[in-house]
Design an enzyme around this catalytic site. Structure first.
Site, PDB file in Angstrom:
ATOM      1  N   ARG A  48     -18.484 -27.317  16.356  1.00 40.69           N
ATOM      2  CA  ARG A  48     -19.439 -28.217  17.007  1.00 40.69           C
ATOM      3  C   ARG A  48     -20.796 -27.540  16.961  1.00 40.69           C
ATOM      4  O   ARG A  48     -20.896 -26.310  17.131  1.00 40.69           O
ATOM      5  CB  ARG A  48     -19.050 -28.488  18.461  1.00 40.69           C
ATOM      6  CG  ARG A  48     -17.877 -29.461  18.646  1.00 40.69           C
ATOM      7  CD  ARG A  48     -18.229 -30.898  18.227  1.00 40.69           C
ATOM      8  NE  ARG A  48     -17.136 -31.843  18.445  1.00 40.69           N
ATOM      9  CZ  ARG A  48     -16.217 -32.190  17.542  1.00 40.69           C
ATOM     10  NH1 ARG A  48     -16.254 -31.655  16.334  1.00 40.69           N
ATOM     11  NH2 ARG A  48     -15.282 -33.079  17.829  1.00 40.69           N
ATOM     12  N   GLU A  98     -26.924 -34.068  16.366  1.00 44.96           N
ATOM     13  CA  GLU A  98     -26.549 -34.785  15.145  1.00 44.96           C
ATOM     14  C   GLU A  98     -27.055 -36.210  15.248  1.00 44.96           C
ATOM     15  O   GLU A  98     -26.826 -36.834  16.286  1.00 44.96           O
ATOM     16  CB  GLU A  98     -25.025 -34.781  14.963  1.00 44.96           C
ATOM     17  CG  GLU A  98     -24.501 -33.384  14.701  1.00 44.96           C
ATOM     18  CD  GLU A  98     -22.995 -33.313  14.494  1.00 44.96           C
ATOM     19  OE1 GLU A  98     -22.339 -34.387  14.467  1.00 44.96           O
ATOM     20  OE2 GLU A  98     -22.475 -32.209  14.367  1.00 44.96           O
ATOM     21  N   HIS A 134     -21.335 -33.646   9.009  1.00 43.24           N
ATOM     22  CA  HIS A 134     -20.099 -33.713   9.819  1.00 43.24           C
ATOM     23  C   HIS A 134     -19.002 -34.502   9.086  1.00 43.24           C
ATOM     24  O   HIS A 134     -18.531 -35.534   9.560  1.00 43.24           O
ATOM     25  CB  HIS A 134     -20.397 -34.336  11.193  1.00 43.24           C
ATOM     26  CG  HIS A 134     -19.413 -33.928  12.246  1.00 43.24           C
ATOM     27  ND1 HIS A 134     -19.718 -33.805  13.575  1.00 43.24           N
ATOM     28  CD2 HIS A 134     -18.080 -33.597  12.158  1.00 43.24           C
ATOM     29  CE1 HIS A 134     -18.646 -33.432  14.263  1.00 43.24           C
ATOM     30  NE2 HIS A 134     -17.635 -33.298  13.418  1.00 43.24           N
TER      31      HIS A 134
HETATM   32  C1  GLV Z   1     -14.337 -34.084  14.263  1.00 42.99           C
HETATM   33  O1  GLV Z   1     -15.246 -33.305  14.416  1.00 42.99           O
HETATM   34  C2  GLV Z   1     -13.177 -34.116  15.108  1.00 42.99           C
HETATM   35  O2  GLV Z   1     -13.197 -33.504  16.180  1.00 42.99           O
HETATM   36  O3  GLV Z   1     -12.182 -34.765  14.718  1.00 42.99           O
END
Ligand code: GLV
Ligand code: GLV
Length: 328
Positions: free
Chosen positions: A243, A272, A291
């Protein structure tokens, strides 16, 4: 079944059909079909009166959200393995189970983390820009040199499913494997993975590659900061697929600019999307993707099926197949 008896659910984004079909087969499904997440006010309006909700990591689930939904809400199913967007205590106080999608995205996420590690080390985005900019004149003995990946030392921070999947990849590259985790694994588990537990400071000081696989919690927020970056090698590469807020981003930009570390590969940023004017955006030694670590067709389909199974179980009062543990 008559429509009036079907549970009402809100699904906060279009997910693969494996999920939508399973939900709409048994529920009255209200689907947000925008490319962007529902604006907060719209989200709060649409969840009102629902028996279940499927949220994404872009949707904040807190007391305000739960109040807006109402007391009949029976389940929050998050379409992600991470759940830092959800106030677990608030859900627990109301007896609302929270589901996530662990396991199915482990290998896919590790694949992307590995791709970032390789691409940052061997400067693939820079090389691609170099070619397209028309700057490739000849075979250059000193052109775009980077570190070897094979035989180097990797430090894996967070040694859960994804961290361990990184260790298996590192074994194939003949790497020395260090890990740090709040839960130290028994030797019997870590030795087959070839991984040695070390304190975080040692890991940062010894690793050529540092890769982050922790959950975002108050303890892991800004785990990578001015002070921890200063412990790393000037030749080190940092990879983050966890994260964004696990890394103090202005500190990382300083470290990359000043040569405190050598390069970074990021799948996650804070915030983000990363603003175009963020200092990281001007740095050639920082590779950023949007991401996408779990973004294989097969894995997103499996996540959809799993999130749907949690949602459907919850609205019918059954135990969720994959439930996030209630905080102690
Ligand atoms: C993506 O970042 C998730 O947590 O699935
Ligand atoms: C999640 O899959 C993790 O390994 O923490």
């Amino acid at each position: 079944m008559a429509d009036v008896q079907r549970p009402r659910v809100f699904v906060a984004r279009v997910i693969p059909d494996e999920g939508l079909a399973a939900v709409s087969a048994v529920c009255e499904m209200d689907l947000w079909d925008g490319e962007l997440p529902p604006p907060r006010s719209e989200l709060l309006r649409r969840v009102a009166g629902c028996d279940g909700v499927m949220t994404l990591l872009t949707d904040r689930v807190d007391d305000e959200f739960l109040d807006a939904a109402g007391p009949q809400l029976k389940v929050v199913s998050n379409y992600a393995v991470g759940f830092d967007n959800i106030d677990l205590e608030a859900c627990a106080r109301r007896g609302i189970p929270v589901g996530n999608t662990p396991g199915v995205l482990t290998e896919t996420t590790a694949d992307l983390a590995w791709a970032l590690l390789m691409a940052a080390a061997r400067r693939l985005p820079e090389g691609d820009r170099y070619v397209r900019d028309g700057r490739w004149k000849t075979w250059g003995p000193l052109l775009l040199l980077g570190p070897d990946v094979h035989g180097a030392t990797i430090g894996i921070v967070g040694f859960g499913r994804i961290g361990q999947a990184m260790a298996r990849r590192a074994q194939g590259f003949g790497m020395e494997i260090l890990y740090h985790d709040v839960n130290r694994l028994p030797e019997a588990v870590s030795s087959p993975l070839g991984a040695t537990y070390v304190p975080l400071e040692d890991l940062l000081g010894r690793s050529d590659f540092v890769t982050l696989h922790v959950n975002l919690t108050p303890e892991t927020r800004h785990l990578i900061s001015d002070s921890t970056l200063a412990l790393m090698k000037p030749t080190a590469v940092l990879v983050n697929t966890s994260r964004g807020p696990v890394v103090d981003q202005p500190a990382l930009a300083r470290a990359l600019r000043e040569g405190t570390i050598w390069a970074a590969g990021l799948d996650v940023t804070d915030p983000e999307p990363i603003p175009l004017e963020d200092p990281l955006m001007g740095l050639d030694n920082c590779l950023i993707v949007p991401h996408i670590a779990s973004a294989s067709r097969a894995t997103r389909g499996r996540m959809a099926a799993m999130a749907a199974a949690n949602l459907v179980a919850g609205v019918f009062g059954e135990p969720l197949p994959t439930r996030v543990p209630v905080p102690a």
